[in-house]
Design a protein around this motif. Structure first.
Motif, PDB file in Angstrom:
ATOM      1  N   THR A  76      16.994   2.252  28.549  1.00  0.00           N
ATOM      2  CA  THR A  76      16.005   1.439  27.844  1.00  0.00           C
ATOM      3  C   THR A  76      14.832   1.239  28.782  1.00  0.00           C
ATOM      4  O   THR A  76      14.943   1.469  29.984  1.00  0.00           O
ATOM      5  CB  THR A  76      16.582   0.083  27.388  1.00  0.00           C
ATOM      6  OG1 THR A  76      15.635  -0.563  26.533  1.00  0.00           O
ATOM      7  CG2 THR A  76      16.878  -0.830  28.566  1.00  0.00           C
ATOM      8  N   LYS A  77      13.717   0.811  28.232  1.00  0.00           N
ATOM      9  CA  LYS A  77      12.541   0.612  29.065  1.00  0.00           C
ATOM     10  C   LYS A  77      12.788  -0.546  30.026  1.00  0.00           C
ATOM     11  O   LYS A  77      13.298  -1.589  29.627  1.00  0.00           O
ATOM     12  CB  LYS A  77      11.344   0.316  28.174  1.00  0.00           C
ATOM     13  CG  LYS A  77      10.035   0.374  28.916  1.00  0.00           C
ATOM     14  CD  LYS A  77       8.880   0.440  27.915  1.00  0.00           C
ATOM     15  CE  LYS A  77       7.576   0.018  28.551  1.00  0.00           C
ATOM     16  NZ  LYS A  77       7.247   0.663  29.809  1.00  0.00           N
ATOM     17  N   SER A  78      12.457  -0.315  31.282  1.00  0.00           N
ATOM     18  CA  SER A  78      12.561  -1.407  32.250  1.00  0.00           C
ATOM     19  C   SER A  78      11.168  -1.573  32.845  1.00  0.00           C
ATOM     20  O   SER A  78      10.337  -2.276  32.303  1.00  0.00           O
ATOM     21  CB  SER A  78      13.609  -1.057  33.308  1.00  0.00           C
ATOM     22  OG  SER A  78      13.674  -2.070  34.261  1.00  0.00           O
ATOM     23  N   VAL A  79      10.922  -0.859  33.936  1.00  0.00           N
ATOM     24  CA  VAL A  79       9.574  -0.801  34.489  1.00  0.00           C
ATOM     25  C   VAL A  79       9.268   0.687  34.567  1.00  0.00           C
ATOM     26  O   VAL A  79      10.110   1.457  35.012  1.00  0.00           O
ATOM     27  CB  VAL A  79       9.541  -1.442  35.890  1.00  0.00           C
ATOM     28  CG1 VAL A  79       8.227  -1.165  36.591  1.00  0.00           C
ATOM     29  CG2 VAL A  79       9.803  -2.929  35.793  1.00  0.00           C
ATOM     30  N   VAL A  93      24.083  13.655  42.004  1.00  0.00           N
ATOM     31  CA  VAL A  93      24.526  12.514  41.197  1.00  0.00           C
ATOM     32  C   VAL A  93      23.493  12.207  40.107  1.00  0.00           C
ATOM     33  O   VAL A  93      22.286  12.332  40.337  1.00  0.00           O
ATOM     34  CB  VAL A  93      24.713  11.281  42.117  1.00  0.00           C
ATOM     35  CG1 VAL A  93      24.830   9.998  41.318  1.00  0.00           C
ATOM     36  CG2 VAL A  93      25.935  11.472  43.010  1.00  0.00           C
ATOM     37  N   PHE A  94      23.987  11.800  38.953  1.00  0.00           N
ATOM     38  CA  PHE A  94      23.117  11.327  37.870  1.00  0.00           C
ATOM     39  C   PHE A  94      23.279   9.802  37.823  1.00  0.00           C
ATOM     40  O   PHE A  94      24.352   9.294  37.510  1.00  0.00           O
ATOM     41  CB  PHE A  94      23.553  11.976  36.555  1.00  0.00           C
ATOM     42  CG  PHE A  94      22.614  11.744  35.399  1.00  0.00           C
ATOM     43  CD1 PHE A  94      21.329  11.228  35.568  1.00  0.00           C
ATOM     44  CD2 PHE A  94      23.023  12.066  34.104  1.00  0.00           C
ATOM     45  CE1 PHE A  94      20.466  11.038  34.491  1.00  0.00           C
ATOM     46  CE2 PHE A  94      22.166  11.875  33.010  1.00  0.00           C
ATOM     47  CZ  PHE A  94      20.896  11.357  33.210  1.00  0.00           C
ATOM     48  N   THR A  95      22.205   9.089  38.165  1.00  0.00           N
ATOM     49  CA  THR A  95      22.202   7.627  38.116  1.00  0.00           C
ATOM     50  C   THR A  95      21.588   7.185  36.800  1.00  0.00           C
ATOM     51  O   THR A  95      20.506   7.660  36.434  1.00  0.00           O
ATOM     52  CB  THR A  95      21.369   7.063  39.291  1.00  0.00           C
ATOM     53  OG1 THR A  95      22.070   7.327  40.510  1.00  0.00           O
ATOM     54  CG2 THR A  95      21.152   5.564  39.168  1.00  0.00           C
ATOM     55  N   ILE A  96      22.274   6.303  36.102  1.00  0.00           N
ATOM     56  CA  ILE A  96      21.771   5.867  34.797  1.00  0.00           C
ATOM     57  C   ILE A  96      21.614   4.355  34.764  1.00  0.00           C
ATOM     58  O   ILE A  96      22.583   3.612  35.006  1.00  0.00           O
ATOM     59  CB  ILE A  96      22.713   6.329  33.662  1.00  0.00           C
ATOM     60  CG1 ILE A  96      22.767   7.863  33.630  1.00  0.00           C
ATOM     61  CG2 ILE A  96      22.245   5.772  32.325  1.00  0.00           C
ATOM     62  CD1 ILE A  96      23.578   8.438  32.485  1.00  0.00           C
ATOM     63  N   HIS A  97      20.388   3.924  34.502  1.00  0.00           N
ATOM     64  CA  HIS A  97      20.150   2.498  34.257  1.00  0.00           C
ATOM     65  C   HIS A  97      20.721   2.207  32.876  1.00  0.00           C
ATOM     66  O   HIS A  97      20.150   2.615  31.865  1.00  0.00           O
ATOM     67  CB  HIS A  97      18.659   2.179  34.335  1.00  0.00           C
ATOM     68  CG  HIS A  97      18.355   0.729  34.128  1.00  0.00           C
ATOM     69  ND1 HIS A  97      17.714  -0.048  35.064  1.00  0.00           N
ATOM     70  CD2 HIS A  97      18.620  -0.107  33.094  1.00  0.00           C
ATOM     71  CE1 HIS A  97      17.590  -1.287  34.617  1.00  0.00           C
ATOM     72  NE2 HIS A  97      18.129  -1.349  33.409  1.00  0.00           N
ATOM     73  N   GLY A 157      11.717  -7.147  38.560  1.00  0.00           N
ATOM     74  CA  GLY A 157      12.012  -6.533  39.848  1.00  0.00           C
ATOM     75  C   GLY A 157      11.880  -7.534  40.973  1.00  0.00           C
ATOM     76  O   GLY A 157      10.972  -8.369  40.969  1.00  0.00           O
ATOM     77  N   ILE A 158      12.839  -7.450  41.917  1.00  0.00           N
ATOM     78  CA  ILE A 158      12.762  -8.329  43.081  1.00  0.00           C
ATOM     79  C   ILE A 158      12.960  -7.505  44.347  1.00  0.00           C
ATOM     80  O   ILE A 158      13.777  -6.593  44.366  1.00  0.00           O
ATOM     81  CB  ILE A 158      13.801  -9.486  42.996  1.00  0.00           C
ATOM     82  CG1 ILE A 158      15.198  -8.990  42.702  1.00  0.00           C
ATOM     83  CG2 ILE A 158      13.413 -10.503  41.966  1.00  0.00           C
ATOM     84  CD1 ILE A 158      16.201 -10.109  42.470  1.00  0.00           C
TER      85      ILE A 158
END
Ligand code: DOR
Ligand code: ZN
Length: 442
Positions: free
Chosen positions: A151-154, A178-182, A326-327
């Motif tokens: 999904t849209k994040s930044v 590796v495939f990283t998925i948000h 985001g932090i």
């Protein structure tokens, strides 16, 4: 043997436990690990590490350093300076700068841009979108992993449709990356965010726990089918951790990571702290924090990364809806984990597993381990000292952090890259050695 650097008297994290051991370094590599006291050559450096813990340089598998294109928020020099101050000697940097890393030409240009600024070792992710599926394989030699957002994040790039996500898995098969998925479900976020007031308390409602549960379950099933090594980053809910744990038990090639902010804080802190605390996925509830703490201790969640996501102070002081998520955290995750160890919630060995072995194994990196002949990437910490950061200590460009003003037990004392100190608590940043690009193979 002639040592350029010796570290005597510390307790050294070796193969999952601490040993009373002295370290001799020659030509940037560990040359001796021995209970015998060691002497540096004439003109070399001798460090006294009595009362200190000595870890391999830690690895942060998930940072957003914004270089090139958004260097008003962070550049690779300031991001890696903050990493060095946080005991991190390897960072894996993800998109959300301009342009996104969508093909080999952009990847090459990005590497050329950032390499001269790197104060620690680094690798970059390739961006996965619907538009560049045919260009993913072409950048495999330049990237350590790939990243998609469900999904849209930044940033603009998303893969919201499961058919498209399947195509991405197929495109990444056999690349050894590796495939990283948000993993937050777009369909659920779209429904949940409707009609919420413009207030920080809306954030966790707009991206509810079920959005993560569903997306993680979907990503795991695609991993089961297509067998591309999958990383679920920044796990924020207890149930998502449990799903990842079960998938691992079933033998799926999956790793799971969480962040220090999910292990320390809850939605109450977010509401009290305001929009500075807005992050995706949102910080969840006390019950999630407890399960996540158990999951990092048991190894169900195998590593911790910062998800360092800097935005300017101006951006972070707008009304809630307009504030980007985001932090920043790369400078604080090691002290934050040392603090969990100081209070007995995890062990000091767990800190090494979560920040060194775990990330190296998950991404196939040759880092995060000290042995005779290994690169001398080392962090010395003082578990008895306290870290209380103020904005003036921050090496990130952002100048703000949710960790400022908080007392954590444990402090980074010195970070050593290739045998050379790149940051120390007494002298700060040193103009010494440059970071180099790392390779990954899973
Ligand atoms: O809060 C977040 N900020 N989550 C993300 O997924 C991206 C990140 C950013 O780049 O700012
Ligand atoms: Zn991220």
């Amino acid at each position: 043997m002639e040592f350029d650097l010796v570290i005597n008297g510390g307790r050294v994290y070796l193969d999952g436990k601490f040993s009373a051991c002295n370290i001799g370094v020659a030509e940037g590599r560990v040359a001796a690990l021995t209970p015998e006291p060691l002497r540096a050559r004439m003109g070399g450096t001798s460090l006294d590490a009595v009362g200190r813990l000595v870890y391999p340089g830690t690895i942060d598998t998930h940072v957003h350093f914004r270089d090139p294109g958004r260097t008003d928020k962070e550049d690779f020099g300031t991001g890696t300076a903050a990493a060095a101050a946080g005991g991190v000697t390897t960072v894996l940097d993800i998109q959300n700068n301009i342009p996104l890393t969508t093909d080999v030409d952009v990847a090459r240009a990005k590497l050329d841009e950032i390499a001269p600024k790197a104060r620690v070792d680094f690798g970059i992710y390739g961006s996965v979108g619907v538009q560049n599926l045919d260009r993913l394989a072409g950048m495999a030699d330049h990237v350590v992993a790939y990243k998609a957002f469900m999904t849209k994040s930044v940033g603009p790039l998303t893969v919201t449709d499961l058919g498209d996500l399947s195509k991405a898995f197929i495109a990444l098969r056999g690349l050894g990356r590796v495939f990283t998925i948000h993993a937050e479900s777009d369909a659920i976020v779209q429904v949940a965010k409707e009609g919420l007031p413009d207030h920080i308390a809306s954030h966790v409602k707009s991206r509810p726990r079920v959005a993560e549960w569903v997306a993680v379950a979907e990503a795991l099933e695609l991993c089961r089918e297509y067998r591309v090594p999958l990383n679920i980053p920044h796990i924020s809910t207890g149930r998502a951790a449990m799903l990842v744990g079960r998938a691992k038990e079933e033998g799926l090639p999956v790793s799971g990571a969480t962040c220090a902010h999910y292990l320390h804080f809850t939605d109450d802190d977010v509401v009290a702290g305001g929009a500075e605390w807005k992050v995706n996925p949102p910080i969840k509830f006390a019950e999630d924090r407890e399960i996540l703490l158990q999951a990092v201790k048991s190894g169900v969640v195998d590593h911790v990364h910062s998800d360092h996501a800097p935005h300017t102070r101006e951006e972070k002081s707008k009304n809630f809806n307009a504030v980007p998520s985001g932090i920043p955290g790369v400078q604080h995750q090691l002290p934050a984990l040392l603090d969990l160890a100081a209070s007995g919630r995890i062990g000091y060995e767990d800190v090494g597993r979560l920040l060194c072995d775990g990330p190296a194994r998950a991404f196939g990196l040759r880092a995060g381990r000290l042995y005779a002949g290994s690169p001398a990437d080392i962090v010395i910490v003082d578990p008895a000292a306290e870290t209380v950061s103020s904005p003036s200590d921050l090496l990130s460009k952002t100048g703000h952090s949710i960790w400022c003003g908080r007392r954590v037990r444990g402090a980074v004392e010195r970070t050593i890259l290739k045998g050379v100190t790149v940051w120390s608590r007494s002298d700060g940043l040193r103009e010494s050695v440059r970071g180099t690009r790392v390779a990954a193979q899973v």
